[in-house]
Design a protein around this motif. Structure first.
Motif, PDB file in Angstrom:
ATOM      1  N   ASP A   1      28.136 -16.722  87.562  1.00 21.97           N
ATOM      2  CA  ASP A   1      27.771 -15.126  87.743  1.00 21.97           C
ATOM      3  C   ASP A   1      26.181 -15.085  88.153  1.00 21.97           C
ATOM      4  O   ASP A   1      25.750 -14.285  89.020  1.00 21.97           O
TER       5      ASP A   1
ATOM      6  N   SER B   1      24.376 -14.028  92.111  1.00 17.83           N
ATOM      7  CA  SER B   1      23.418 -12.767  92.024  1.00 17.83           C
ATOM      8  C   SER B   1      22.282 -13.615  92.689  1.00 17.83           C
ATOM      9  O   SER B   1      21.114 -12.490  92.780  1.00 17.83           O
TER      10      SER B   1
ATOM     11  N   ASP C   1      27.850  -8.794  96.820  1.00 24.61           N
ATOM     12  CA  ASP C   1      28.759  -7.852  96.354  1.00 24.61           C
ATOM     13  C   ASP C   1      29.235  -7.028  97.669  1.00 24.61           C
ATOM     14  O   ASP C   1      30.304  -6.617  97.511  1.00 24.61           O
TER      15      ASP C   1
ATOM     16  N   THR D   1      35.730 -15.532  88.232  1.00 21.16           N
ATOM     17  CA  THR D   1      35.511 -14.680  87.146  1.00 21.16           C
ATOM     18  C   THR D   1      35.926 -13.294  87.223  1.00 21.16           C
ATOM     19  O   THR D   1      35.319 -12.495  86.426  1.00 21.16           O
TER      20      THR D   1
ATOM     21  N   ASN E   1      35.288 -10.877  90.020  1.00 19.45           N
ATOM     22  CA  ASN E   1      34.493  -9.867  90.835  1.00 19.45           C
ATOM     23  C   ASN E   1      35.041  -9.293  91.840  1.00 19.45           C
ATOM     24  O   ASN E   1      34.865  -8.161  92.090  1.00 19.45           O
TER      25      ASN E   1
ATOM     26  N   GLU F   1      37.904  -6.890  90.166  1.00 23.67           N
ATOM     27  CA  GLU F   1      37.292  -5.403  89.731  1.00 23.67           C
ATOM     28  C   GLU F   1      37.396  -4.639  90.705  1.00 23.67           C
ATOM     29  O   GLU F   1      37.623  -3.514  90.588  1.00 23.67           O
ATOM     30  N   LYS F   2      37.011  -4.893  91.837  1.00 27.59           N
ATOM     31  CA  LYS F   2      36.560  -3.935  93.099  1.00 27.59           C
ATOM     32  C   LYS F   2      38.166  -3.481  93.493  1.00 27.59           C
ATOM     33  O   LYS F   2      38.567  -2.418  93.786  1.00 27.59           O
TER      34      LYS F   2
ATOM     35  N   THR G   1      39.048 -14.260  82.944  1.00 26.81           N
ATOM     36  CA  THR G   1      39.331 -13.086  83.750  1.00 26.81           C
ATOM     37  C   THR G   1      40.244 -12.260  83.081  1.00 26.81           C
ATOM     38  O   THR G   1      40.183 -10.907  82.922  1.00 26.81           O
TER      39      THR G   1
END
Ligand SMILES: C[S@@+](CC[C@H](N)C(=O)[O-])C[C@H]1O[C@@H](n2cnc3c(N)ncnc32)[C@H](O)[C@@H]1O
Length: 212
Positions: free
Chosen positions: A17, A21, A35, A56, A58, A61-62, A83
């Protein structure tokens, strides 16, 4: 299929992560706009959705935020555990791009980000033929991954990365199966999809294929 790189993620899981980023200089351009890239994939998802290479979580989540029912497929045990802890209600299964428990209800969308390059072009072809069979009539594939406009563009990028001294990234780009747009286009079209591509950064393209 394409599980030969799964163990790399045992080492990468703790810093993954941070890499996305932008903290890892070598991978900054690969993950530029990470993102937004994931959000574009989530925005296109509809109906029951199977996600490959969850990592992980990501993108998961969305999808969950959008109210999508997701089945996660992930071959790396550490990633699955991570996860599952993040989303205890999520159905997450051991599997890969072609070998995964097929939900009983019709699957409308297959999604994946930063993972399809783990398959050789021949394996990608097999995977896409299988997707044509298992998706619902209005089914679609929405993947985002690194690929190159052409073979020449790929070689130029290797040279650029080499000149920057990014040896880890260069090794990765040569080791894994980052394909070209013409090859990706042909394999979706030959399997009976209409496919559109949008470039999202210097490396990553959005691949949106619908059953023709
Ligand atoms: C670079 S990470 C991407 C994670 C996440 N999708 C994201 O966008 O951040 C690649 C993921 O694909 C998984 N993976 C590796 N080989 C795979 C395969 N053959 N089929 C499905 N997933 C695979 C890895 O274990 C890892 O979790």
């Amino acid at each position: 299929m394409g599980r030969e790189f799964v163990e790399i993620f045992d080492e990468w899981i703790d810093s993954y992560d941070e890499s996305v980023s932008g903290k890892d200089e070598e991978y900054r351009e690969v993950f530029a706009g990470y993102d937004d890239i994931l959000q574009k994939v989530a925005d296109a998802a509809q109906g029951l959705t199977v996600e490959f290479g969850v990592g992980t979580g990501n993108l998961t989540e969305k999808l969950l935020k959008k109210g999508i029912k997701v089945v996660g497929i992930e071959p790396n045990a550490a990633m699955r555990a991570h996860t599952k802890q993040r989303f205890p209600e999520l159905q997450i299964e051991d599997g890969d791009f072609t070998s995964f428990p097929l939900p009983e209800e019709p699957v409308q969308t297959l999604v994946s980000t930063y993972a399809f390059h783990h398959l050789t072009d021949e394996e990608k072809k097999e995977a896409v033929l299988y997707y044509r069979k298992v998706l619902s009539e209005d089914g679609q594939v929405v993947f985002a991954d690194t690929m190159f406009e052409s073979d020449i563009a790929r070689k130029k990028q290797w040279e650029k990365v080499g000149a920057q001294g990014y040896i880890n990234l260069l090794e990765d780009l040569k080791r894994e199966y980052y394909t070209t747009k013409p090859i990706m286009e042909a394999l979706f079209q030959e399997a009976g999809f209409t496919v559109a591509f949008t470039q999202l950064n210097d490396y990553v393209w959005l691949i949106h294929a619908k059953k023709a």
